[in-house]
Scaffold this motif. Sequence first.
Motif, mmCIF file in Angstrom:
data_model
loop_
_atom_site.group_PDB
_atom_site.id
_atom_site.type_symbol
_atom_site.label_atom_id
_atom_site.label_comp_id
_atom_site.label_asym_id
_atom_site.label_seq_id
_atom_site.Cartn_x
_atom_site.Cartn_y
_atom_site.Cartn_z
ATOM 1 N N UNK A 50 0.821 -1.201 0.000
ATOM 2 C CA UNK A 50 0.000 0.000 0.000
ATOM 3 C C UNK A 50 0.854 1.249 0.000
ATOM 4 N N UNK A 51 2.173 1.132 -0.097
ATOM 5 C CA UNK A 51 3.059 2.300 -0.093
ATOM 6 C C UNK A 51 4.444 1.857 -0.501
ATOM 7 N N UNK A 52 5.452 2.671 -0.209
ATOM 8 C CA UNK A 52 6.825 2.334 -0.592
ATOM 9 C C UNK A 52 7.278 1.061 0.092
ATOM 10 N N UNK A 53 7.072 0.981 1.395
ATOM 11 C CA UNK A 53 7.433 -0.221 2.158
ATOM 12 C C UNK A 53 6.302 -0.532 3.133
ATOM 13 N N UNK A 86 -8.446 -6.684 7.047
ATOM 14 C CA UNK A 86 -7.390 -6.167 7.926
ATOM 15 C C UNK A 86 -6.381 -5.371 7.104
ATOM 16 N N UNK A 87 -5.804 -4.342 7.720
ATOM 17 C CA UNK A 87 -4.763 -3.525 7.088
ATOM 18 C C UNK A 87 -3.891 -2.947 8.191
ATOM 19 N N UNK A 88 -2.644 -2.638 7.861
ATOM 20 C CA UNK A 88 -1.703 -2.121 8.865
ATOM 21 C C UNK A 88 -0.973 -0.897 8.331
ATOM 22 N N UNK A 105 5.473 2.812 11.033
ATOM 23 C CA UNK A 105 5.797 4.056 11.735
ATOM 24 C C UNK A 105 6.079 5.226 10.793
ATOM 25 N N UNK A 106 6.280 4.938 9.526
ATOM 26 C CA UNK A 106 6.542 5.986 8.551
ATOM 27 C C UNK A 106 5.264 6.401 7.815
ATOM 28 N N UNK A 107 4.153 5.808 8.213
ATOM 29 C CA UNK A 107 2.886 6.151 7.573
ATOM 30 C C UNK A 107 2.572 5.357 6.334
ATOM 31 N N UNK A 108 3.401 4.366 6.015
ATOM 32 C CA UNK A 108 3.106 3.518 4.859
ATOM 33 C C UNK A 108 1.939 2.571 5.196
ATOM 34 N N UNK A 109 0.953 2.469 4.326
ATOM 35 C CA UNK A 109 -0.211 1.606 4.553
ATOM 36 C C UNK A 109 -0.422 0.701 3.350
ATOM 37 N N UNK A 110 -1.021 -0.430 3.637
ATOM 38 C CA UNK A 110 -1.322 -1.385 2.562
ATOM 39 C C UNK A 110 -2.827 -1.440 2.324
ATOM 40 N N UNK A 111 -3.190 -1.854 1.128
ATOM 41 C CA UNK A 111 -4.609 -2.084 0.839
ATOM 42 C C UNK A 111 -5.110 -3.240 1.717
#
Length: 318
Positions: free
Chosen positions: A8-11, A90-92, A95-101
């Motif tokens: 959902x983001x870079x990492x 579920x999604x997480x 700490x850098x604000x990266x989120x996944x679908x």
Amino acid sequence: PNGIAIDGGAFPPVTTVNLSPGAPNGADGWYTRGVHVAAAASDNVYPVASLRCVADPPGPPATFAAIAPACPLAGAGADVSANGPHSVYAAAQDSQGNTATPVSAGFRIDATRPTVRCAGAPAFLLGSSGGAVRATVTDAVSGAAARTVAASVRAKSIGRKSVTLTGADKAGNRASVKCSYTVRAHALSPTPSMTWSFGLVANGTATTVASMKLVSVPTRAALKLVCTGNGCPSKSRSAAAVKPPKCKGKQCRARSRDVDLTSLFRGHALSAGGRITVTVTQRNTNGKAFVFAIRKAKLPKVQVGCLAPGSSKLNRAC
């Protein structure tokens, strides 16, 4: 799908939803018991800051932010036992604000047995084959595997009987019910009837048979007359059979015949306490009986009833 992680983001963190048992234990993709659900997240670059999950939402959440900030399925997880289809998302976020679908897992539970009801209590003729006892099957969750279940019947003996029928739903749950059925003998055809008249003599202390005639006795049926008590037309005053006249000529070839029993009692006066019993019987067929109980100062008490094959008692299993 179960256990799939989506970027959902870079990492983005890797999010999983695990089911236990991992595969349905029932049929057609159904669970027949509760399912344990656990959500988890991991990240090999940044720490996981938040895990969110939701069970059975009104619609699938498209983003991490669309899920409320909580996850009751995190850690040890929780059991889901309600019948019906279920979906978990579920999604997480790290700490850098990266989120996944959000990832999802879907499953269906039917832990309730179907309802099996007897479709009436049928009756079958003695000696018949090809008959069946049936029951209906209903199930409000997964649906009935078959709407009707049946068991074939071989009618070997008369009486009230039962058979156990088992129905199943599409999930594999089973339920049984005991269904009753009756085996009956054939009826005499044609059905014989009788006309009679009696007279009182000796100030009512004795009874005479003025007339007694059987009508439409099946030619193949056995006709028997038994008289007990004083005055019976037999040498013995105890139970004794009196042979009615046999058919002759065309009578024997006919389907039925009429039999006049009046002459058997001519010149006889029956005392109170005596009994006249006339039976018409045929193999594997319900017979018919006419019983006359001789009384003092009263005309005889009359009983007319059927006889089950092999029985001498009126109105039993007919």
